[in-house]
Design a protein around this motif. Structure first.
Motif, mmCIF file in Angstrom:
data_model
loop_
_atom_site.group_PDB
_atom_site.id
_atom_site.type_symbol
_atom_site.label_atom_id
_atom_site.label_comp_id
_atom_site.label_asym_id
_atom_site.label_seq_id
_atom_site.Cartn_x
_atom_site.Cartn_y
_atom_site.Cartn_z
ATOM 1 N N LEU A 64 0.776 -1.086 0.163
ATOM 2 C CA LEU A 64 -0.120 -0.033 0.005
ATOM 3 C C LEU A 64 0.766 1.378 0.099
ATOM 4 C CD1 LEU A 64 -2.671 -1.011 2.695
ATOM 5 C CD2 LEU A 64 -3.115 -1.197 0.149
ATOM 6 N N ILE A 65 2.038 1.225 0.776
ATOM 7 C CA ILE A 65 2.548 2.565 0.931
ATOM 8 C C ILE A 65 3.424 2.799 -0.338
ATOM 9 C CG2 ILE A 65 4.817 3.428 1.854
ATOM 10 C CD1 ILE A 65 3.983 1.849 4.611
ATOM 11 N N ASN A 66 3.955 1.639 -1.108
ATOM 12 C CA ASN A 66 4.570 1.743 -2.361
ATOM 13 C C ASN A 66 3.902 2.367 -3.529
ATOM 14 O OD1 ASN A 66 7.164 1.294 -3.832
ATOM 15 N ND2 ASN A 66 6.019 -0.088 -4.895
ATOM 16 N N ASN A 67 2.644 1.882 -3.490
ATOM 17 C CA ASN A 67 1.718 2.376 -4.586
ATOM 18 C C ASN A 67 1.301 3.882 -4.249
ATOM 19 O OD1 ASN A 67 0.618 0.208 -6.628
ATOM 20 N ND2 ASN A 67 0.694 -1.009 -4.358
ATOM 21 N N VAL A 68 1.113 4.078 -2.933
ATOM 22 C CA VAL A 68 0.843 5.591 -2.724
ATOM 23 C C VAL A 68 2.087 6.470 -3.294
ATOM 24 C CG1 VAL A 68 0.542 7.415 -0.817
ATOM 25 C CG2 VAL A 68 -0.862 5.089 -0.757
ATOM 26 N N PHE A 69 3.198 6.023 -2.767
ATOM 27 C CA PHE A 69 4.393 6.540 -3.185
ATOM 28 C C PHE A 69 4.541 6.994 -4.762
ATOM 29 C CE2 PHE A 69 6.960 5.647 0.709
ATOM 30 C CZ PHE A 69 6.572 6.696 1.558
ATOM 31 N N GLU A 70 4.045 5.865 -5.571
ATOM 32 C CA GLU A 70 4.332 5.901 -7.005
ATOM 33 C C GLU A 70 2.993 6.928 -7.494
ATOM 34 O OE1 GLU A 70 3.388 1.886 -8.592
ATOM 35 O OE2 GLU A 70 5.333 1.334 -7.996
ATOM 36 N N LYS A 71 2.230 7.321 -6.667
ATOM 37 C CA LYS A 71 1.408 8.558 -7.005
ATOM 38 C C LYS A 71 1.655 9.792 -6.456
ATOM 39 C CE LYS A 71 -3.293 7.842 -6.683
ATOM 40 N NZ LYS A 71 -3.603 8.152 -8.238
ATOM 41 N N GLN A 72 3.054 9.660 -6.002
ATOM 42 C CA GLN A 72 3.565 11.151 -5.452
ATOM 43 C C GLN A 72 2.804 11.411 -4.142
ATOM 44 O OE1 GLN A 72 6.507 11.999 -6.496
ATOM 45 N NE2 GLN A 72 6.386 10.174 -7.853
ATOM 46 N N GLY A 73 2.103 10.549 -3.648
ATOM 47 C CA GLY A 73 1.313 10.806 -2.174
ATOM 48 C C GLY A 73 2.157 10.929 -0.918
ATOM 49 N N SER A 74 1.289 11.215 0.242
ATOM 50 C CA SER A 74 1.990 10.996 1.345
ATOM 51 C C SER A 74 1.731 9.788 2.163
ATOM 52 C CB SER A 74 1.796 12.295 2.263
ATOM 53 O OG SER A 74 2.403 13.363 1.365
ATOM 54 N N VAL A 75 2.081 9.581 3.001
ATOM 55 C CA VAL A 75 1.849 8.563 4.136
ATOM 56 C C VAL A 75 2.152 8.926 5.659
ATOM 57 C CG1 VAL A 75 2.198 5.930 4.888
ATOM 58 C CG2 VAL A 75 2.163 6.611 2.383
ATOM 59 N N ILE A 76 0.956 8.488 6.462
ATOM 60 C CA ILE A 76 1.350 8.841 7.996
ATOM 61 C C ILE A 76 1.177 7.289 8.597
ATOM 62 C CG2 ILE A 76 0.168 9.890 9.679
ATOM 63 C CD1 ILE A 76 -0.756 12.156 8.134
ATOM 64 N N LEU A 77 2.372 6.959 9.047
ATOM 65 C CA LEU A 77 2.018 5.574 9.930
ATOM 66 C C LEU A 77 1.904 6.024 11.463
ATOM 67 C CD1 LEU A 77 2.294 2.523 10.132
ATOM 68 C CD2 LEU A 77 4.842 2.877 9.807
ATOM 69 N N LEU A 78 0.904 5.552 12.089
ATOM 70 C CA LEU A 78 0.801 5.560 13.634
ATOM 71 C C LEU A 78 0.694 4.073 14.070
ATOM 72 C CD1 LEU A 78 -0.172 6.250 16.418
ATOM 73 C CD2 LEU A 78 -2.608 6.250 15.335
ATOM 74 N N SER A 79 1.733 3.846 14.820
ATOM 75 C CA SER A 79 1.958 2.575 15.444
ATOM 76 C C SER A 79 1.865 2.364 16.834
ATOM 77 C CB SER A 79 3.538 2.070 15.066
ATOM 78 O OG SER A 79 3.756 0.728 15.557
ATOM 79 N N PHE A 80 1.143 1.485 17.238
ATOM 80 C CA PHE A 80 0.993 1.236 18.763
ATOM 81 C C PHE A 80 2.002 0.128 19.226
ATOM 82 C CE2 PHE A 80 -3.083 3.242 17.910
ATOM 83 C CZ PHE A 80 -3.079 4.203 18.841
ATOM 84 N N LYS A 81 2.668 -0.511 17.946
ATOM 85 C CA LYS A 81 3.408 -1.638 18.277
ATOM 86 C C LYS A 81 4.955 -1.736 18.377
ATOM 87 C CE LYS A 81 1.899 -5.068 15.815
ATOM 88 N NZ LYS A 81 1.555 -6.084 14.908
#
Length: 252
Positions: free
Chosen positions: A41-58
């Motif tokens: 999912l992250i890679n496909n968003v990057f290919e669209k020049q998009g941004s990712v926010i990753l919130l982790s509780f782990k």
């Protein structure tokens, strides 16, 4: 590089992603972790020049950077922000490149305000069910999830630029089953990673069942219709391969 083309093709996901502003629930067990879907999912968003926010509780940020590097995803060249949900862990001593961009505190409204100020992004929440371990009940967890979902849905995305969506990855067991049912009712897609029903195999790591969530009917269209599917997958150190049952390259 992880090989997800079969996954996207079987699920009829254009460019590997569902429609903008949709919600995906990814569930797995101790031996079949749904985290293997996150680099895709992250890679496909990057290919669209998009941004990712990753919130982790782990895990801390470096854990995810390590996984993405192994899977061939170069996060350093794209906009990836990390939110630390490990409220009792001090990560301030980490190198600047692995420090969190925001740390979730007891007052969740501060996080909501920060999130609203960000550009449209794919928001990934890893370990949402950990809030149950921290003493919150299902109603409170769902309130947090719904608040995040509403912010994501309000983000405005231009047709060919960027992406906005919500993904929650969680452990599915007898203690989180009620939360899972509530999340599915608030989702468009549900991806469940499990051990093989036939038992352990050296050629297959597990199976993925992908089904529409309760909200799917609101976005369904004839040209982009989600296909429920059962796939097997194989995880190695640097790749993830999805294939139809009985179609493993080793078996063939």
């Amino acid at each position: 590089m992880a090989t997800y083309k079969t996954l996207s093709s079987k699920l009829n996901l254009t460019n590997g992603l569902p429609e903008v502003s949709t919600t995906m629930i990814v569930a797995g067990g101790l031996e079949a972790d749904g985290i293997v879907m996150i680099p895709h999912l992250i890679n496909n968003v990057f290919e669209k020049q998009g941004s990712v926010i990753l919130l982790s509780f782990k895990h801390p940020f470096n854990h995810y950077l390590h996984i993405m590097r192994k899977m061939g995803v170069n996060a350093s060249r794209h906009k990836l922000q990390f939110v630390n949900g490990l409220v009792e862990t001090d990560l301030s001593s980490l190198p600047p490149t692995t420090r969190p961009h925001f740390t979730l505190g007891a007052d969740w409204t501060e996080f909501y305000s920060w999130l609203k100020s960000q550009p449209p992004s794919l928001l990934i929440i890893d370990g949402l069910c950990s809030l149950l371990d921290l003493g919150h009940d299902v109603k409170v967890v769902m309130s947090f999830f719904t608040a995040c979902q509403q912010i994501v849905e309000n983000w405005q995305v231009r047709s060919d630029d960027g992406y906005a969506g919500l993904v929650a990855n969680m452990l599915l067991d007898e203690f989180t089953e009620l939360l899972a049912r509530s999340l599915i009712r608030r989702s468009h897609y549900f991806f469940n990673f499990e051990d093989l029903e036939s038992g352990a195999s050296t050629d297959v790591s597990g199976q993925l069942t992908a089904i529409p969530g309760h909200l799917h009917c609101q976005i369904q269209s004839g040209s982009s219709k989600f296909k429920p599917a059962l796939l097997h997958y194989k995880v190695t150190d640097t790749t993830v391969q999805f294939f139809s049952p009985g179609q493993s390259s080793t078996i063939l």
